[in-house]
Scaffold this active site. Structure first.
Site, PDB file in Angstrom:
ATOM      1  N   ASN A 165       0.871  -1.184   0.000  1.00  0.00           N
ATOM      2  CA  ASN A 165       0.000   0.000   0.000  1.00  0.00           C
ATOM      3  C   ASN A 165       0.905   1.230   0.000  1.00  0.00           C
ATOM      4  O   ASN A 165       1.529   1.538   1.012  1.00  0.00           O
ATOM      5  CB  ASN A 165      -0.889  -0.022   1.254  1.00  0.00           C
ATOM      6  CG  ASN A 165      -1.692   1.252   1.408  1.00  0.00           C
ATOM      7  OD1 ASN A 165      -1.838   2.028   0.451  1.00  0.00           O
ATOM      8  ND2 ASN A 165      -2.218   1.485   2.602  1.00  0.00           N
TER       9      ASN A 165
ATOM     10  N   LYS B  97       0.094   4.287  -0.229  1.00  0.00           N
ATOM     11  CA  LYS B  97      -0.547   5.467   0.378  1.00  0.00           C
ATOM     12  C   LYS B  97      -0.358   6.699  -0.525  1.00  0.00           C
ATOM     13  O   LYS B  97      -0.350   6.572  -1.742  1.00  0.00           O
ATOM     14  CB  LYS B  97      -0.015   5.709   1.791  1.00  0.00           C
ATOM     15  CG  LYS B  97       0.011   4.441   2.635  1.00  0.00           C
ATOM     16  CD  LYS B  97       0.212   4.709   4.083  1.00  0.00           C
ATOM     17  CE  LYS B  97       0.416   3.406   4.818  1.00  0.00           C
ATOM     18  NZ  LYS B  97       0.214   3.501   6.234  1.00  0.00           N
TER      19      LYS B  97
ATOM     20  N   HIS C 279      -9.521   1.082   5.101  1.00  0.00           N
ATOM     21  CA  HIS C 279      -8.214   1.284   5.742  1.00  0.00           C
ATOM     22  C   HIS C 279      -8.384   2.252   6.907  1.00  0.00           C
ATOM     23  O   HIS C 279      -9.161   3.203   6.834  1.00  0.00           O
ATOM     24  CB  HIS C 279      -7.207   1.841   4.717  1.00  0.00           C
ATOM     25  CG  HIS C 279      -5.800   1.800   5.236  1.00  0.00           C
ATOM     26  ND1 HIS C 279      -5.320   2.733   6.128  1.00  0.00           N
ATOM     27  CD2 HIS C 279      -4.787   0.933   5.004  1.00  0.00           C
ATOM     28  CE1 HIS C 279      -4.059   2.433   6.419  1.00  0.00           C
ATOM     29  NE2 HIS C 279      -3.713   1.337   5.754  1.00  0.00           N
TER      30      HIS C 279
ATOM     31  N   GLU D  85      -6.721   4.636   7.927  1.00  0.00           N
ATOM     32  CA  GLU D  85      -6.479   6.053   7.609  1.00  0.00           C
ATOM     33  C   GLU D  85      -7.698   6.676   6.936  1.00  0.00           C
ATOM     34  O   GLU D  85      -7.964   7.871   7.098  1.00  0.00           O
ATOM     35  CB  GLU D  85      -5.201   6.180   6.759  1.00  0.00           C
ATOM     36  CG  GLU D  85      -3.966   5.918   7.606  1.00  0.00           C
ATOM     37  CD  GLU D  85      -2.761   5.394   6.851  1.00  0.00           C
ATOM     38  OE1 GLU D  85      -2.728   5.474   5.616  1.00  0.00           O
ATOM     39  OE2 GLU D  85      -1.843   4.875   7.520  1.00  0.00           O
TER      40      GLU D  85
ATOM     41  N   GLU E 128      -5.462  -5.128  10.717  1.00  0.00           N
ATOM     42  CA  GLU E 128      -4.429  -4.121  10.910  1.00  0.00           C
ATOM     43  C   GLU E 128      -4.682  -3.378  12.215  1.00  0.00           C
ATOM     44  O   GLU E 128      -5.493  -2.429  12.249  1.00  0.00           O
ATOM     45  CB  GLU E 128      -4.453  -3.108   9.762  1.00  0.00           C
ATOM     46  CG  GLU E 128      -4.215  -3.713   8.400  1.00  0.00           C
ATOM     47  CD  GLU E 128      -3.603  -2.683   7.458  1.00  0.00           C
ATOM     48  OE1 GLU E 128      -2.481  -2.909   7.013  1.00  0.00           O
ATOM     49  OE2 GLU E 128      -4.250  -1.654   7.204  1.00  0.00           O
TER      50      GLU E 128
ATOM     51  N   GLY F  93       2.374   2.112  10.755  1.00  0.00           N
ATOM     52  CA  GLY F  93       3.296   3.229  10.580  1.00  0.00           C
ATOM     53  C   GLY F  93       4.002   3.648  11.857  1.00  0.00           C
ATOM     54  O   GLY F  93       4.619   4.704  11.916  1.00  0.00           O
TER      55      GLY F  93
ATOM     56  N   SER G 236       3.346  -2.301  10.405  1.00  0.00           N
ATOM     57  CA  SER G 236       4.803  -2.299  10.551  1.00  0.00           C
ATOM     58  C   SER G 236       5.441  -3.653  10.209  1.00  0.00           C
ATOM     59  O   SER G 236       6.353  -4.122  10.912  1.00  0.00           O
ATOM     60  CB  SER G 236       5.213  -1.842  11.957  1.00  0.00           C
ATOM     61  OG  SER G 236       4.772  -0.508  12.172  1.00  0.00           O
TER      62      SER G 236
HETATM   63  C1  PEP Z   1      -0.720   0.003   5.922  1.00  0.00           C
HETATM   64  O1  PEP Z   1      -0.608   1.013   5.258  1.00  0.00           O
HETATM   65  O2  PEP Z   1      -1.737  -0.684   5.766  1.00  0.00           O
HETATM   66  C2  PEP Z   1       0.327  -0.365   6.861  1.00  0.00           C
HETATM   67  C3  PEP Z   1       0.205  -1.476   7.518  1.00  0.00           C
HETATM   68  O3  PEP Z   1       1.387   0.501   6.982  1.00  0.00           O
HETATM   69  P1  PEP Z   1       2.813   0.163   7.682  1.00  0.00           P
HETATM   70  O4  PEP Z   1       3.301  -1.118   7.088  1.00  0.00           O
HETATM   71  O5  PEP Z   1       3.685   1.343   7.330  1.00  0.00           O
HETATM   72  O6  PEP Z   1       2.567   0.046   9.146  1.00  0.00           O
END
Ligand code: PEP
Length: 253
Positions: free
Chosen positions: A12, A14, A98, A100, A170, A176, A215
């Site tokens: 992803n 973003k 997601h 975000e 998630e 992040g 992460s």
């Molecule tokens: C994500 O964007 O879904 C995500 C898990 O980001 P990261 O791997 O940076 O934590």
């Protein structure tokens, strides 16, 4: 990870990468992919780079995805992009829900459900993201929150659509932040999600992939993926560099 479900490693991107940067990254990923990898690979560039990345991916096995979609097929919805348009742009998957989107754009479980159904209607595969905040985890509400997001997100699913879903667990506190759920913490929630999927989807629950996101790095991917109900990874930061993304793909077998 189980033989019943092919590992999916999903990047992803973003709100990162110009078209030229996106082309460079996807070329590096294609160049670095070794023969014999077992995992399916997917990248989700921003909308502005979908066409550029689709052109680079033509003839390859890497799947294209979008990071979100509106639920209407077309109309007076300034700024929105429909699943029909994403199918036309060459997408195979669409991420919905997601954290975000939920946090910064106010997406509710009902909105996410409308998006998921519209993505299916357009013939694409939704990746439904669910996960708890740190406050919810500390208040021991993780399973409750995840169950509501899953049930409400999957409301009104037709029989045929049951085989065309991907779920991504998630934990919001791990996205992040550099904090990762331990393989044990993640497996506990993944097993719970699969038990709920058995109620909602029936036998399709055994073949539905449940990705972990939060992460994921080359250092922790293999141990996470060795858990029985972790069927892939949704990768943010570590998917922005070919080197780290390729190592995570390799961890998928
Ligand atoms: C994500 O964007 O879904 C995500 C898990 O980001 P990261 O791997 O940076 O934590």
């Amino acid at each position: 990870m189980t033989d019943k479900r092919q590992i999916l490693i999903a990047g992803n991107w973003k709100m990162h990468k110009t078209q030229e940067e996106a082309r460079i990254l996807v070329r590096e990923i294609l160049r670095g992919l070794t023969y014999g990898i077992k995992a399916e690979v997917m990248v989700a560039p921003p909308y502005t780079s979908l066409a550029a990345v689709a052109a680079e991916l033509a003839g390859s096995a890497i799947r294209l995805a979008a990071q979100d979609a509106f639920w209407k097929p077309q109309g007076a919805y300034t700024g929105a992009i429909s699943p029909v348009m994403l199918a036309d742009a060459g997408c195979h998957y669409v991420i919905v829900g997601h954290s975000e989107r939920r946090q910064h754009f106010g997406d509710t479980n009902q909105d996410v459900n409308r998006k998921l159904l519209a993505v299916l209607e357009a013939g694409l595969i939704p990746i439904l993201c669910i996960g708890e905040t740190i406050e919810e985890r500390q208040a021991e509400k993780t399973l409750h929150v995840v169950a509501a997001q899953l049930r409400e997100g999957l409301a009104g699913l037709s029989g045929e659509a049951r085989d065309r879903l991907v779920i991504a667990y998630e934990p919001v506190w791990a996205i992040g932040t550099g904090l990762t759920a331990t393989p044990g913490q993640a497996q506990e929630v993944h097993a719970f999600i699969r038990s709920l999927l058995r109620e909602v989807l029936g036998p399709a629950a055994e073949t539905t992939r449940i990705l972990y996101g939060g992460s994921v790095t080359p250092d922790n991917a293999a141990t996470l993926l060795s858990e029985p109900d972790i069927d892939g990874a949704l990768v943010g930061g570590a998917s922005l560099k070919a080197d780290s993304f390729l190592k995570i793909i390799a961890a998928g077998g």
